[in-house]
Design an enzyme around this catalytic site. Structure first.
Site, PDB file in Angstrom:
ATOM      1  N   ASP A  43      -4.983  -6.647   6.311  1.00 17.14           N
ATOM      2  CA  ASP A  43      -6.263  -5.937   6.032  1.00 17.14           C
ATOM      3  C   ASP A  43      -7.389  -7.115   5.661  1.00 17.14           C
ATOM      4  O   ASP A  43      -8.470  -6.989   6.015  1.00 17.14           O
ATOM      5  CB  ASP A  43      -5.928  -5.073   4.708  1.00 17.14           C
ATOM      6  N   TYR A  81       0.800  -1.246   0.047  1.00 18.43           N
ATOM      7  CA  TYR A  81       0.021   0.156  -0.009  1.00 18.43           C
ATOM      8  C   TYR A  81       0.852   1.333   0.074  1.00 18.43           C
ATOM      9  O   TYR A  81       0.326   2.407  -0.374  1.00 18.43           O
ATOM     10  CB  TYR A  81      -0.910   0.086   1.267  1.00 18.43           C
ATOM     11  N   LYS A 110       3.803 -15.330   2.727  1.00 17.67           N
ATOM     12  CA  LYS A 110       3.613 -16.053   1.599  1.00 17.67           C
ATOM     13  C   LYS A 110       5.170 -16.472   1.220  1.00 17.67           C
ATOM     14  O   LYS A 110       5.501 -16.192   0.204  1.00 17.67           O
ATOM     15  CB  LYS A 110       2.947 -15.225   0.643  1.00 17.67           C
ATOM     16  N   ASP A 148     -10.673  -8.422   8.188  1.00 17.13           N
ATOM     17  CA  ASP A 148     -12.203  -8.229   7.849  1.00 17.13           C
ATOM     18  C   ASP A 148     -12.716  -9.739   8.082  1.00 17.13           C
ATOM     19  O   ASP A 148     -14.083  -9.738   8.299  1.00 17.13           O
ATOM     20  CB  ASP A 148     -12.384  -7.816   6.649  1.00 17.13           C
ATOM     21  N   ASP A 176      -2.680 -18.068   2.478  1.00 15.11           N
ATOM     22  CA  ASP A 176      -3.733 -18.996   1.833  1.00 15.11           C
ATOM     23  C   ASP A 176      -4.416 -19.909   2.909  1.00 15.11           C
ATOM     24  O   ASP A 176      -5.633 -20.130   3.287  1.00 15.11           O
ATOM     25  CB  ASP A 176      -3.464 -19.521   0.540  1.00 15.11           C
TER      26      ASP A 176
END
Ligand code: NAD
Length: 355
Positions: free
Chosen positions: A246, A140, A190, A250, A222
């Site tokens: 992020d 980001y 990852k 959620d 994942d």
């Protein structure tokens, strides 16, 4: 004893309602210990000063030991130019306070277990973990670029970059938090694909050596997204980079139920922090005394715990919330048949009564 200096941003919509409730709770649990300074930010600041975050508002937050925020935004300001929208003020406060660690608890309150969308046997094992998300680095904040390839095709790239000190400081936040909990850290990356993740893993392992009592696990993102749904009870503290955090936070908020219940903290150096509920300004219910104040009240409890080391008082608030829920009292967002529907201000009063 000098009072604790707290900047308070009520904001817009239901923001002022949930903040009022929270200040009353804090005053009840620690009478006379706070000096609250109200700060204009968001739509209300645009109306009054022409901009969402005037310099003096940011300065007040920077000079405070902690900042408590309701929520900002609403349809009234939807036509503002992008760089003058209420949410700009939010980003301005976050970056102005240099908060690099976002902490989101995911805890299922036993009386609300039926709101959990997971299978009952999974929810019944208990869900109580914290996501520590790196907030100021990664993709980001990397270079964003749209360009044309040599044969004229449109292309774009976003760069993910972390340096060692950024990983080290967020890892310390996670391990310190785990020391006060069940002493398990799960680092999510990852590393089978990304070079950044391999550095992340190396540095987290180095930091882990300073916390020999804490058990460290690694999961690929994942797999982590599956395990959070399959065996959420096994997680204690999760630490991860900005984008993965992020998305996973959620996911976690859905596992534990209503948006009105969940607090969050963003921490910088020296215990300075920004505390807020995860919900927005809910213009659809603003001014109707329907807003659930619990998310903000629990953000207040996080402030006591992380910025002021007032663990006893924080526990008292969390227990009072638990008691109110056990008594079957509910605002509209968490109401189910067989429970008693009350207003936002009644919820505040019932919590205060139990402190
Ligand atoms: P929202 O979180 O405000 O509302 C989503 C839904 O949840 C609505 O139906 C609302 O009534 C309900 N809800 C939210 N909080 C509640 C509470 N405490 N009690 C009971 N019900 C609650 O999200 P939205 O509708 O997408 O956004 C509304 C405005 O808030 C927009 O302007 C948005 O930009 C802004 N926003 C601000 C923040 C923030 O200040 N941190 C975060 C998200 C959205």
């Amino acid at each position: 004893m000098s009072k604790k200096n707290v900047a308070v941003i009520p904001g817009d919509g239901i923001g002022p309602e949930v903040i009022k409730a929270t200040l009353e709770v804090l005053e009840k649990v620690a009478p006379g210990q706070f000096d609250f300074t109200e700060v204009a930010m968001g739509g209300n600041a645009i109306d009054k000063y022409g901009e969402p975050l005037p310099d003096f508002s940011l300065k007040t937050c920077q000079n405070a030991e902690a900042t408590l925020l309701g929520a900002v935004g609403g349809p009234k300001w939807d036509n503002q130019p992008p760089d003058n929208r209420p949410e700009r003020g939010l980003l301005g406060v976050r970056s102005g306070l240099e908060v690099f660690a976002n902490i989101r608890p995911a805890k299922i309150f036993a009386p609300l277990a039926s709101a959990c969308p997971l299978r009952k046997d999974i929810a019944d094992k208990g869900i109580d973990f914290i996501i520590v998300r790196e907030l100021t680095g990664g993709i980001y904040f990397g270079k964003h670029e749209a360009f044309k390839t040599p044969d004229g095709e449109r292309a774009a790239r976003d760069v993910m970059e972390y340096s060692e000190h950024e990983i080290r400081r967020i890892a310390h936040v996670a391990f310190k938090m785990a020391m006060g909990r069940r002493k398990i850290v799960t680092s999510i990356d990852k590393a089978n694909i990304l070079t950044v993740s391999r550095l992340w893993r190396d540095v987290v392992e180095e930091v882990a050596k300073e916390y020999p009592e804490v058990k460290l696990n690694h999961l690929y993102v994942d797999n982590a997204s599956m395990q959070l749904i399959r065996v959420p009870s096994e997680f204690d503290v999760i630490v991860t980079e900005n984008t993965f955090g992020d998305i996973l936070s959620d996911e976690a908020s859905q596992i534990v139920g209503s948006i009105g219940m969940i607090p969050s903290a963003s921490l910088g150096d020296n215990n300075r922090g920004l505390y807020e509920p995860i919900h927005g300004s809910a213009p659809d219910i603003a001014g109707q005394d329907k807003a659930n104040p619990i998310g903000t009240i629990l953000a207040g409890a996080m402030m006591l715990r992380y910025s002021f080391n007032m663990n006893k008082e924080a526990d008292a608030i969390e227990n009072a919330v638990d008691e109110v829920l056990k008594a079957g009292l509910r605002t509209g967002d968490i109401y189910t048949e067989g429970t008693k529907l009350i207003s936002g201000s009644q919820m505040r009063d019932e919590i205060i009564k139990r402190l």
